[in-house]
Design a protein around this motif. Structure first.
Motif, mmCIF file in Angstrom:
data_model
loop_
_atom_site.group_PDB
_atom_site.id
_atom_site.type_symbol
_atom_site.label_atom_id
_atom_site.label_comp_id
_atom_site.label_asym_id
_atom_site.label_seq_id
_atom_site.Cartn_x
_atom_site.Cartn_y
_atom_site.Cartn_z
ATOM 1 N N LEU A 45 33.385 20.320 -20.886
ATOM 2 C CA LEU A 45 33.864 20.937 -19.649
ATOM 3 C C LEU A 45 34.338 19.847 -18.712
ATOM 4 O O LEU A 45 33.574 18.955 -18.335
ATOM 5 N N ARG A 46 35.610 19.905 -18.339
ATOM 6 C CA ARG A 46 36.145 18.948 -17.366
ATOM 7 C C ARG A 46 35.723 19.348 -15.959
ATOM 8 O O ARG A 46 35.434 20.488 -15.682
ATOM 9 N N GLN A 47 35.729 18.369 -15.070
ATOM 10 C CA GLN A 47 35.444 18.613 -13.659
ATOM 11 C C GLN A 47 34.131 19.374 -13.476
ATOM 12 O O GLN A 47 34.089 20.473 -12.927
ATOM 13 N N ALA A 48 33.067 18.761 -13.951
ATOM 14 C CA ALA A 48 31.741 19.384 -13.874
ATOM 15 C C ALA A 48 30.781 18.474 -13.103
ATOM 16 O O ALA A 48 29.625 18.274 -13.492
ATOM 17 N N LYS A 49 31.232 17.931 -11.988
ATOM 18 C CA LYS A 49 30.438 16.959 -11.238
ATOM 19 C C LYS A 49 29.146 17.552 -10.691
ATOM 20 O O LYS A 49 28.153 16.855 -10.539
ATOM 21 N N ASP A 50 29.157 18.840 -10.349
ATOM 22 C CA ASP A 50 27.983 19.461 -9.743
ATOM 23 C C ASP A 50 27.004 20.040 -10.771
ATOM 24 O O ASP A 50 25.941 20.535 -10.396
ATOM 25 N N ALA A 51 27.368 19.998 -12.041
ATOM 26 C CA ALA A 51 26.491 20.567 -13.069
ATOM 27 C C ALA A 51 25.304 19.639 -13.330
ATOM 28 O O ALA A 51 25.451 18.417 -13.374
ATOM 29 N N ARG A 52 24.143 20.227 -13.500
ATOM 30 C CA ARG A 52 22.932 19.465 -13.787
ATOM 31 C C ARG A 52 22.506 19.688 -15.228
ATOM 32 O O ARG A 52 22.635 20.786 -15.760
ATOM 33 N N GLN A 53 21.991 18.640 -15.841
ATOM 34 C CA GLN A 53 21.537 18.742 -17.225
ATOM 35 C C GLN A 53 20.473 19.830 -17.363
ATOM 36 O O GLN A 53 19.543 19.919 -16.562
ATOM 37 N N GLY A 54 20.660 20.670 -18.368
ATOM 38 C CA GLY A 54 19.728 21.752 -18.625
ATOM 39 C C GLY A 54 20.045 23.043 -17.913
ATOM 40 O O GLY A 54 19.418 24.073 -18.194
ATOM 41 N N SER A 55 21.025 23.031 -17.003
ATOM 42 C CA SER A 55 21.360 24.248 -16.256
ATOM 43 C C SER A 55 22.328 25.121 -17.050
ATOM 44 O O SER A 55 23.160 24.614 -17.807
ATOM 45 N N PRO A 56 22.254 26.453 -16.892
ATOM 46 C CA PRO A 56 23.190 27.348 -17.587
ATOM 47 C C PRO A 56 24.553 27.333 -16.908
ATOM 48 O O PRO A 56 24.659 27.253 -15.679
ATOM 49 N N ILE A 57 25.605 27.410 -17.711
ATOM 50 C CA ILE A 57 26.977 27.410 -17.193
ATOM 51 C C ILE A 57 27.788 28.460 -17.950
ATOM 52 O O ILE A 57 27.802 28.475 -19.184
#
Length: 339
Positions: A66-78
């Motif tokens: 996934l590009r442009q995923a700066k706010d995503a945290r490891q282990g979080s659902p997307i």
């Protein structure tokens, strides 16, 4: 057969669709092994791609990027949607901007507003379409785009499509809330894509036997050969390497001063069809036949016109120092060479 025909059948045991115009194959879709573009996952953020601002995700079908995923945290659902076919050995390309696309409409969750395709230019038609949209989407949290195919449709057809796709979007998003990691939607196959994206006025031939009746297998045999005849003299070679698609244009035995320009213009007209049917995407490098630099503008205009109505997004990137012309094309279909 004269006219446009959509042949729905199977190719080597895989669902496939062919678009034939006046006996000539102009498009071909075949189901691949990779997840279909349009498939939706409740994925899990795995690890960031350092220096790229992206994130690798875990899905039931393997690793996705996934590009442009700066706010995503490891282990979080997307919530993520497949937006192309991966290169061999690479992660599945996905986007967090989920779309619900049909023949006449595109529902855009998270991007509110009502828009109409720029290809619809008539003010009266646009006003009528705006009226239809306001009936069903006003004060809605979902966005809506009406596609250019609405030009050939009536109010009832468009209205039914808006309602159906809006309901599908709401249902899918509701199911995604609190859902466990997994695949939520499979994505459209070749038969559905043919209904969605090809001319609704075409005559439809259903399986079994439609490919045999229209000689589709024989037409595809020609696509296995990189050599493509352009006219009485000129030809080109379209070949897939690991890094890119290469196109080599030749004038043949024509030695006149205009031979190079004529060959390049013929190639520009034929190239979109060749890339579509072969399922080729990514970087495309064209080694043109010799022509004067003053003719480059004429060639670019012809190439831009040829790709204008192509269903696959293609960016014309320009000239290299060696005089090659480069394109960047979305990988939205399975390569024919795999089957």
């Amino acid at each position: 057969m004269i006219g446009r025909v959509i042949a729905l059948d199977y190719f080597n045991g895989r669902e496939a669709a062919a678009l034939i115009e006046d006996g000539k194959l102009v498009d071909f879709l075949v189901d691949g092994d990779a997840p279909r573009p349009g498939a939706i996952y409740m994925a899990v953020a795995d690890r960031p791609a350092k220096g790229q601002g992206g994130m690798f995700l875990s899905t039931p079908d393997g690793s996705a990027f996934l590009r442009q995923a700066k706010d995503a945290r490891q282990g979080s659902p997307i919530l993520a949607q497949v937006n192309g076919y991966p290169d061999t050995g690479k992660a599945i390309p996905v986007t967090a901007r989920v779309l619900f696309k049909s023949r006449y409409v595109i529902i855009t969750p998270g991007a509110t507003g009502m828009n109409i395709s720029r290809r619809i230019k008539d003010d009266d038609v646009r006003n009528e379409l705006h009226s239809i949209m306001r009936k069903y989407m006003e004060d809605d949290e979902l966005g809506l785009i009406l596609r250019s195919s609405c030009l050939k449709a009536g109010e009832e057809e468009i209205s039914k499509d808006i309602i159906a796709m809006r309901n599908l979007a709401v249902q899918t998003l509701d199911e995604a809330r609190g859902a466990k990691p997994g695949k939520i939607a499979r994505g459209a196959g070749p038969h559905e894509l043919a209904w969605r994206d090809w001319d609704a006025s075409a005559h439809v031939e259903k399986p079994p036997g439609s490919f045999e009746r229209h000689g589709v297998h024989d037409m595809l045999d020609f696509m296995e050969n990189p050599h493509v005849s352009l006219n009485a003299n000129a030809n080109m070679y379209v070949e897939q390497t690991r890094a890119m698609v290469t196109v080599d244009v030749n004038t043949g035995d024509d030695r006149t001063g205009a031979a190079g320009l004529k060959a390049n213009l013929a190639m520009a007209k034929e190239l979109p069809r060749q890339l579509r049917i072969r399922g080729m995407g990514g970087q495309v490098s064209i080694d043109l036949a010799p022509m004067s630099k003053k003719h480059r503008g004429l060639f670019e205009t012809a190439l831009r016109k040829a790709f204008m109505n192509d269903v696959t997004g293609t960016a014309l990137c320009g000239w290299t120092p060696l005089g090659h012309f480069e394109l960047r094309r979305k990988r939205d279909r399975a390569p024919l060479s795999q089957y």
